[in-house]
Design an enzyme around this catalytic site. Structure first.
Site, PDB file in Angstrom:
ATOM      1  N   ASP A   1       1.874  64.318  15.776  1.00  0.00           N
ATOM      2  CA  ASP A   1       0.876  63.462  15.131  1.00  0.00           C
ATOM      3  C   ASP A   1      -0.430  64.206  14.854  1.00  0.00           C
ATOM      4  O   ASP A   1      -1.064  63.993  13.821  1.00  0.00           O
ATOM      5  CB  ASP A   1       0.632  62.204  15.963  1.00  0.00           C
ATOM      6  CG  ASP A   1       0.417  62.509  17.439  1.00  0.00           C
ATOM      7  OD1 ASP A   1       0.504  63.688  17.834  1.00  0.00           O
ATOM      8  OD2 ASP A   1       0.168  61.551  18.190  1.00  0.00           O
TER       9      ASP A   1
ATOM     10  N   ARG B   1      -8.590  59.158  17.131  1.00  0.00           N
ATOM     11  CA  ARG B   1      -8.840  60.167  18.161  1.00  0.00           C
ATOM     12  C   ARG B   1      -9.866  61.147  17.623  1.00  0.00           C
ATOM     13  O   ARG B   1     -10.102  61.208  16.423  1.00  0.00           O
ATOM     14  CB  ARG B   1      -7.544  60.912  18.517  1.00  0.00           C
ATOM     15  CG  ARG B   1      -6.474  60.032  19.191  1.00  0.00           C
ATOM     16  CD  ARG B   1      -6.899  59.610  20.581  1.00  0.00           C
ATOM     17  NE  ARG B   1      -5.893  58.788  21.242  1.00  0.00           N
ATOM     18  CZ  ARG B   1      -5.926  57.465  21.316  1.00  0.00           C
ATOM     19  NH1 ARG B   1      -6.915  56.794  20.724  1.00  0.00           N
ATOM     20  NH2 ARG B   1      -5.002  56.803  21.976  1.00  0.00           N
TER      21      ARG B   1
END
Ligand SMILES: *[C@@H]1O[C@H](CO)[C@@H](O)[C@H](O)[C@H]1NC(C)=O
Length: 330
Positions: free
Chosen positions: A258, A192
């Site tokens: 996360d 990401r």
């Protein structure tokens, strides 16, 4: 008489030209065939080293004995079929040392489930020993549970995963190898990115970027813990060194543990994570990421964590680790 000889020589010239044309034609075909042959050879050679006499026996096998393997840390929530499927699969992977199931449900695991999983573990014995199976039972339901310090850690490597995605053993082994060459770094399969928010007046305002911006730019700065290797010390640091207001925020919002882990590792290493190439199989599709408004919440988390850390620790990168045995032309 003159005309006759002329005619003959003209015919011969014509014939000669036809001959030379067909010669050039066959030369082209030969060249083409040669190219095909070389191409096939290269393809074969790159696919199977044994093709050129470099058999598997002459290539030193990847060393697994010098390491103690990894601990599988699996987060689950009331999806027993997925849990059974995952555990049954991972017990077949070499390198697996122990399994820790993060259990945050109000009721303890049923006897039936425990029996099933124990059986799965024991039916996949490797070299006379099998992986240890531990339920880490938590009293309260918090996403921070997933990064609680393990009591008797045996391995340095933690393979953190969600119960709804499965990676082939080969893929796991590869990521584990990558991690061992950079044990302080997070190595995983789901990248990401954080992006600068152009619409914001504030200078350090960011947007959380999902799969699309990563795909479009080839850049990432986080590896999600739903599928990643990291050093076991980060579990201790997560519980003990993270600002408590940040942990409280994660617990209350039921999200972003996360991202928090990515911040923690980036802050400690001042380096980007590593994206490892591998096959992913999704076996369930009810994760929170499929719910609406998820991206906004994640953006909020990123900006919140930046203010908690006092800076943006994430570092973008474009590096991707690939198994060279799987690529046919360098
Ligand atoms: C970030 O790293 C700095 C320097 O190593 C350290 O002092 C600080 O405690 C870390 N912050 C967090 C929140 O872990």
């Amino acid at each position: 008489m003159v005309t006759r000889t002329n005619l003959i020589s003209r015919r011969m010239a014509l014939k000669f030209r036809q001959l030379s044309i067909s010669a050039v034609g066959s030369l082209k075909i030969k060249l083409l065939l040669l190219c095909c042959f070389v191409f096939t050879l290269t393809l074969l050679a790159s696919r199977t080293p044994s093709f050129l006499g470099w058999g598997q026996e002459s290539v030193p096998s990847l060393d697994r004995t010098s390491s103690k393997g990894y601990t599988l840390l699996i987060n689950t929530w009331k999806r027993y079929d997925l849990l059974k499927q995952s555990i049954s699969h991972y017990t077949t992977c070499p390198g697996l040392d122990s399994i820790h199931i993060v259990w945050s449900e109000p009721n303890p695991p049923s006897d039936l489930l425990v029996k099933y999983l124990n059986h799965a573990v024991k039916s996949n014995t490797k070299d006379g020993r099998y992986a240890e199976l531990v339920f880490d039972i938590n009293k309260e339901d918090s996403l921070n549970n997933r990064f609680k310090e393990l009591k008797d850690p045996i391995t340095d490597a933690v393979f953190s995963i969600d119960d709804d995605i499965i990676f082939p053993c080969k893929t796991v082994e590869f990521a584990y190898t990558v991690w061992r060459s950079a044990p302080d770094t997070m190595v995983g399969f789901v990248p990401r990115i954080h992006l600068l928010d152009p619409s914001s007046e504030k200078e350090n305002s960011y947007i959380y970027g999902g799969w699309w911006p990563v795909w479009w730019t080839g850049t990432y700065s986080m590896i999600l813990s739903k599928a990643s290797f990291f050093h076991i010390k980060y579990l201790r640091m997560y519980s003990n060194e993270m600002p408590s207001s940040l942990l409280e925020y994660v617990k209350k919002n039921r999200n972003c543990e996360d991202i928090a882990m990515s911040f923690l590792v980036a802050n400690a290493t001042s380096a980007p994570p590593i994206w490892a190439k591998g096959k992913i199989y999704e076996i369930g599709s009810t994760g929170i990421s499929s719910l609406g408004g998820h991206s906004d919440k994640r953006t909020e988390c990123v900006n919140r964590f930046v203010s908690e850390f006092g800076r943006m620790p994430l570092i973008p990168t474009t590096v991707k680790a690939v198994d060279s045995r799987g690529t046919w032309f360098w």
